[in-house]
Structures are given as structure tokens and as C-alpha cells.
Design a protein around this motif. Structure first.
Motif, mmCIF file in Angstrom:
data_model
loop_
_atom_site.group_PDB
_atom_site.id
_atom_site.type_symbol
_atom_site.label_atom_id
_atom_site.label_comp_id
_atom_site.label_asym_id
_atom_site.label_seq_id
_atom_site.Cartn_x
_atom_site.Cartn_y
_atom_site.Cartn_z
ATOM 1 N N ILE A 32 0.846 -1.202 0.000
ATOM 2 C CA ILE A 32 0.000 0.000 0.000
ATOM 3 C C ILE A 32 0.880 1.251 0.000
ATOM 4 O O ILE A 32 0.575 2.234 -0.681
ATOM 5 C CB ILE A 32 -0.942 -0.003 1.220
ATOM 6 C CG1 ILE A 32 -2.007 -1.105 1.059
ATOM 7 C CG2 ILE A 32 -1.618 1.355 1.395
ATOM 8 C CD1 ILE A 32 -2.910 -1.279 2.261
ATOM 9 N N ARG A 33 1.976 1.207 0.727
ATOM 10 C CA ARG A 33 2.907 2.339 0.772
ATOM 11 C C ARG A 33 3.518 2.602 -0.609
ATOM 12 O O ARG A 33 3.645 3.752 -1.035
ATOM 13 C CB ARG A 33 4.007 2.050 1.787
ATOM 14 C CG ARG A 33 4.945 3.221 2.052
ATOM 15 C CD ARG A 33 6.062 2.764 2.980
ATOM 16 N NE ARG A 33 6.960 3.833 3.338
ATOM 17 C CZ ARG A 33 6.819 4.634 4.378
ATOM 18 N NH1 ARG A 33 5.769 4.493 5.171
ATOM 19 N NH2 ARG A 33 7.699 5.589 4.639
ATOM 20 N N ILE A 34 3.864 1.527 -1.325
ATOM 21 C CA ILE A 34 4.434 1.666 -2.676
ATOM 22 C C ILE A 34 3.403 2.279 -3.621
ATOM 23 O O ILE A 34 3.726 3.147 -4.438
ATOM 24 C CB ILE A 34 4.920 0.310 -3.218
ATOM 25 C CG1 ILE A 34 5.997 -0.282 -2.303
ATOM 26 C CG2 ILE A 34 5.460 0.456 -4.639
ATOM 27 C CD1 ILE A 34 7.172 0.625 -2.065
ATOM 28 N N LEU A 35 2.155 1.839 -3.527
ATOM 29 C CA LEU A 35 1.097 2.400 -4.373
ATOM 30 C C LEU A 35 0.895 3.886 -4.065
ATOM 31 O O LEU A 35 0.673 4.698 -4.975
ATOM 32 C CB LEU A 35 -0.207 1.637 -4.168
ATOM 33 C CG LEU A 35 -0.276 0.230 -4.789
ATOM 34 C CD1 LEU A 35 -1.594 -0.456 -4.412
ATOM 35 C CD2 LEU A 35 -0.152 0.299 -6.307
ATOM 36 N N ASN A 36 0.970 4.247 -2.788
ATOM 37 C CA ASN A 36 0.868 5.665 -2.417
ATOM 38 C C ASN A 36 2.007 6.469 -3.034
ATOM 39 O O ASN A 36 1.787 7.573 -3.551
ATOM 40 C CB ASN A 36 0.897 5.814 -0.897
ATOM 41 C CG ASN A 36 -0.463 5.625 -0.258
ATOM 42 O OD1 ASN A 36 -1.458 6.172 -0.727
ATOM 43 N ND2 ASN A 36 -0.532 4.834 0.795
ATOM 44 N N GLU A 282 11.773 -0.684 -6.242
ATOM 45 C CA GLU A 282 11.520 -1.555 -5.098
ATOM 46 C C GLU A 282 11.765 -3.024 -5.435
ATOM 47 O O GLU A 282 12.263 -3.780 -4.608
ATOM 48 C CB GLU A 282 10.081 -1.368 -4.614
ATOM 49 C CG GLU A 282 9.800 0.008 -4.045
ATOM 50 C CD GLU A 282 10.645 0.316 -2.831
ATOM 51 O OE1 GLU A 282 10.890 -0.598 -2.015
ATOM 52 O OE2 GLU A 282 11.078 1.467 -2.701
ATOM 53 N N VAL A 283 11.415 -3.440 -6.660
ATOM 54 C CA VAL A 283 11.613 -4.835 -7.078
ATOM 55 C C VAL A 283 13.086 -5.210 -7.045
ATOM 56 O O VAL A 283 13.462 -6.331 -6.680
ATOM 57 C CB VAL A 283 11.031 -5.050 -8.500
ATOM 58 C CG1 VAL A 283 11.465 -6.403 -9.064
ATOM 59 C CG2 VAL A 283 9.513 -4.963 -8.473
ATOM 60 N N LEU A 284 13.960 -4.271 -7.409
ATOM 61 C CA LEU A 284 15.399 -4.536 -7.468
ATOM 62 C C LEU A 284 16.095 -4.376 -6.124
ATOM 63 O O LEU A 284 17.316 -4.528 -6.047
ATOM 64 C CB LEU A 284 16.059 -3.589 -8.489
ATOM 65 C CG LEU A 284 15.627 -3.763 -9.947
ATOM 66 C CD1 LEU A 284 16.278 -2.700 -10.815
ATOM 67 C CD2 LEU A 284 16.007 -5.153 -10.446
ATOM 68 N N LEU A 306 24.217 -2.098 -5.388
ATOM 69 C CA LEU A 306 24.100 -2.790 -6.680
ATOM 70 C C LEU A 306 22.738 -2.526 -7.317
ATOM 71 O O LEU A 306 22.621 -2.455 -8.541
ATOM 72 C CB LEU A 306 24.311 -4.289 -6.489
ATOM 73 C CG LEU A 306 24.266 -5.157 -7.754
ATOM 74 C CD1 LEU A 306 25.341 -4.737 -8.744
ATOM 75 C CD2 LEU A 306 24.419 -6.635 -7.399
ATOM 76 N N ARG A 307 21.717 -2.352 -6.480
ATOM 77 C CA ARG A 307 20.374 -2.076 -6.996
ATOM 78 C C ARG A 307 20.358 -0.817 -7.852
ATOM 79 O O ARG A 307 19.789 -0.799 -8.943
ATOM 80 C CB ARG A 307 19.395 -1.926 -5.824
ATOM 81 C CG ARG A 307 17.995 -1.479 -6.222
ATOM 82 C CD ARG A 307 17.108 -1.430 -5.007
ATOM 83 N NE ARG A 307 17.513 -0.369 -4.109
ATOM 84 C CZ ARG A 307 16.926 0.828 -4.039
ATOM 85 N NH1 ARG A 307 15.915 1.104 -4.841
ATOM 86 N NH2 ARG A 307 17.339 1.740 -3.186
ATOM 87 N N MET A 308 21.008 0.222 -7.377
ATOM 88 C CA MET A 308 21.008 1.484 -8.116
ATOM 89 C C MET A 308 21.831 1.393 -9.393
ATOM 90 O O MET A 308 21.525 2.044 -10.394
ATOM 91 C CB MET A 308 21.542 2.614 -7.226
ATOM 92 C CG MET A 308 20.638 2.942 -6.047
ATOM 93 S SD MET A 308 18.920 3.235 -6.524
ATOM 94 C CE MET A 308 19.096 4.631 -7.624
ATOM 95 N N VAL A 309 22.881 0.549 -9.378
ATOM 96 C CA VAL A 309 23.691 0.351 -10.584
ATOM 97 C C VAL A 309 22.858 -0.312 -11.681
ATOM 98 O O VAL A 309 22.822 0.152 -12.822
ATOM 99 C CB VAL A 309 24.946 -0.505 -10.272
ATOM 100 C CG1 VAL A 309 25.691 -0.851 -11.564
ATOM 101 C CG2 VAL A 309 25.868 0.233 -9.314
ATOM 102 N N VAL A 310 22.168 -1.405 -11.315
ATOM 103 C CA VAL A 310 21.322 -2.111 -12.283
ATOM 104 C C VAL A 310 20.161 -1.234 -12.717
ATOM 105 O O VAL A 310 19.810 -1.172 -13.901
ATOM 106 C CB VAL A 310 20.797 -3.432 -11.673
ATOM 107 C CG1 VAL A 310 19.839 -4.124 -12.631
ATOM 108 C CG2 VAL A 310 21.959 -4.350 -11.333
ATOM 109 N N PHE A 311 19.578 -0.520 -11.758
ATOM 110 C CA PHE A 311 18.455 0.360 -12.052
ATOM 111 C C PHE A 311 18.874 1.453 -13.028
ATOM 112 O O PHE A 311 18.174 1.749 -14.000
ATOM 113 C CB PHE A 311 17.958 0.975 -10.737
ATOM 114 C CG PHE A 311 16.729 1.817 -10.881
ATOM 115 C CD1 PHE A 311 15.577 1.289 -11.425
ATOM 116 C CD2 PHE A 311 16.725 3.132 -10.452
ATOM 117 C CE1 PHE A 311 14.431 2.062 -11.541
ATOM 118 C CE2 PHE A 311 15.583 3.908 -10.566
ATOM 119 C CZ PHE A 311 14.438 3.364 -11.108
#
Length: 352
Positions: A32-36, A282-284, A306-311
């Protein structure tokens, strides 16, 4: 056809709110927080797209307006008891120390204050063009952040605000997002919006046709700042805690990234991009975990960052292959979905 469009639009809004009811009852707090966040970023992206995409201004001061909106809404909705707990080093000035109002009026006031501030900034800044305008608006945003960092008796300085009431929910965020879409779409499809697009394409030609450049730029800048302030208020009351470090240039860059990926000058593109970028981020997040992952025959260990690198790599691919964004300047339309052709004007004698 216009009547059919209205009926379909109303039906779509009803379906969205039915889905929100189902999501609110069936999803956990994290989802719900992500949807917001998705809905809030839609508001922020549309407010920037009006300035940068439809008007053609290169403004980088959005984080300042978001900060003003977040702090204003927080101070107006917090209870006097919570304010006293926050302002233990220096007391909050009167009458803010005992004011506590409902969420909607606080959001409107936050948007109005951001709009007034944008109107004041517009007088010197909008007479500049291109990179000079970007530097000027970026400077104003940094000034706002520094002021927030030093106004101990109003903003609690570097300590920020804690215990902000969590009033942002799916109905508020998506309801205001839908309202923003309606207002921005009505604005850009009006004669005023056509003037903004003319300024974007060729300001000299637009001025020679009698369009008042400063007036139209100022109105677009002010309206964009109003919705940025409202979006900031929603964001602050969703997070529950804010401080000046949250409103650095990175925040403006993230919103600008959503606008560019969706398409400069496309409302539909900003909506799609806001959901894609927020959810993908969020998925990554699992890539930041200190554990080994296996994808097919490839095995690797997750490391922080690493998440931000791939993103970032995925975003670069999108930008390279879709240089005008996902939608370019195209928009969602019922006509395109149902394959409805435009009605040809009647010729003389009533024949098609």
C-alpha cells in the motif's frame, strides 16, 4: 463522441476506486505504501512536466516547492503536544505552536504557499533562458533548503520533524492524482495550453503572434509549483518524518527522470513512468542484500548499492532506445483503443 468520452472517463475513475478498495483491504502495509508513492510521484511528475515538458522551461527547482509543501502540511496537521516534543531546543513560533487543522485544508494551504513562492521567484528567474534558468531555479531550491535548515523556530532546523500524522492513504493520494490529471489535461488542451506549446516550440514566433511569454510562463510555473506543494504535503504525511536533507537536488533529478522516461509533454507517459520507476526501484531492492543469487547459470553476490547500478543501467537502455520517452508526446485516448475513426465534416448538401 465527447459524451462517450465523459462516460468512459467516469467509468474508469469508478473502476480505479473499486480497485483501491480491494487493494486497501487485501494488500499489506508495504505494498500500500508503494502504491501511495506511485500516486504521489504521478502528481510531482505532472507538475514538473507542465513546466519542463509543455512550456519548454528548463527548471530544476522542484525540490524546493516539494519541501515547502511537506513542511507546511506537517506543521498544520501535527498536534500541539507533538510539536512541543519536536521543538525542545527552541519553541515553535506562534500561532503555529497551537494550530492543528484537517488534512485537506492543510494541503491546499501548502499548495498556495508554494505557488506564491514560485510567483515571487518567477519575476527574476523566468526572464532567463536555457541553462541560465536551470542554474537560477536550482539556486532558489538550494536557498529554500538552507533556510529550512536554519529556521529553528519554524522548521526545527536540521533535526527535522517527527511524529507527523499518517493521513496519506490510497484514497487521498490517488484522488488528488486523478484531480491533478484532470486539471493539467484541461489546461494543456485549452487555448492557454496551445500557447504554452507554441512557446516551447519557438518562443520568438509565439511572441510575434501576440502571446505574452512572461505571463504564460509565470502561470505555468505557479500552477506547477502548487501541485508540487500538494505532492510534497502528501509525501511528508506518508513518511511521517522529514528533514532538509530529503530535499536535495537528487529529489528533483528523480522526478525529472520520470518525466524524461515517460515523455516530455505527455501526461500519459508521466503516469506510466511514475509507476514503472517507483515499482522497479523496489523490485530490485533484493540486489542490496548480502547474499548469493542465481539467475540461470549466472551466480553473483548482492552488495549494497548494486540495486542502483542495475536500475541506472536499465534506465539508460530505455533512454537510448526511446529517446523521446515511452510515449513521446502521445496521449491515451479512447478513440485509439477502440479504433474509432474521426468523423469527417459534412460537405455542402449534407453529404460525407
Amino acid at each position: 463522441m465527447l459524451k462517450k468520452n465523459k462516460i468512459l472517463n467516469i467509468a474508469l475513475i469508478v473502476i480505479i476506486f473499486l480497485l483501491l478498495i480491494a487493494a486497501n483491504n487485501g494488500l499489506d502495509h508495504y505494498k500500500i505504501r508503494i502504491l501511495n508513492l506511485c500516486a504521489i510521484y504521478v502528481i510531482l511528475a505532472l507538475s514538473m512536466n507542465l513546466i519542463n515538458g509543455f512550456t519548454g522551461l528548463f527548471s530544476l527547482g522542484h525540490a524546493g516547492f516539494i519541501a515547502v509543501g511537506a513542511y507546511t502540511t506537517a506543521l498544520l496537521t501535527m498536534s500541539p503536544k507533538v510539536k512541543n516534543q519536536n521543538f525542545f531546543m527552541e519553541s515553535l513560533i506562534s500561532p503555529l505552536n497551537h494550530i492543528s487543522m484537517p488534512f485537506l485544508p492543510a494541503l491546499i494551504i501548502a499548495g498556495i504557499i508554494s505557488a506564491i513562492l514560485a510567483f515571487i521567484i518567477a519575476a527574476p528567474a523566468l526572464r532567463l533562458k536555457g541553462d541560465y534558468l536551470a542554474i537560477a531555479t536550482l539556486g532558489f531550491a538550494e536557498i529554500i533548503r538552507i533556510v529550512l535548515n536554519n529556521m529553528q523556530s519554524v522548521t526545527n532546523g536540521a533535526l527535522g520533524l517527527r511524529g507527523i500524522p499518517n493521513m496519506t492513504n490510497l484514497y487521498w493520494s490517488f484522488g488528488i492524482a486523478i484531480f491533478t490529471v484532470i486539471v493539467i489535461a484541461s489546461l494543456v488542451n485549452s487555448s492557454f495550453g496551445r500557447a504554452l506549446k507554441a512557446i516551447r516550440e519557438d518562443s520568438i514566433a509565439a511572441e510575434s503572434m501576440g502571446i505574452n511569454l512572461f505571463k504564460h510562463k509565470t502561470i505555468a510555473f505557479t500552477v506547477g509549483a502548487f501541485f508540487a506543494g500538494v505532492g510534497g504535503g502528501l509525501l511528508g504525511n506518508l513518511l511521517g518524518t522529514i528533514d532538509p536533507t530529503m530535499f536535495k537536488f537528487v529529489l528533483t533529478f528523480n522526478i525529472l527522470l520520470i518525466v524524461v522516461i515517460g515523455g516530455m509533454g505527455s501526461i500519459t507517459g508521466s503516469i506510466i513512468s511514475a509507476f514503472v520507476v517507483t515499482i522497479l526501484g523496489e523490485v530490485l531492492r533484493f540486489l542490496d542484500m548480502d547474499q548469493t543469487f542465481k539467475i540461470g547459470f549466472i551466480s553473483f553476490k548482492g552488495i549494497p548499492g548494486l540495486r542502483m547500478v542495475v536500475f541506472s543501467a536499465l534506465l539508460m537502455i530505455i533512454v537510448l532506445f526511446f529517446r523521446n520517452g515511452i510515449m513521446g508526446t502521445k496521449e491515451f485516448s479512447w478513440r485509439a483503443i477502440f479504433g474509432i475513426r474521426r468523423e469527417k465534416p459534412l460537405r455542402e448538401g449534407g453529404r460525407q
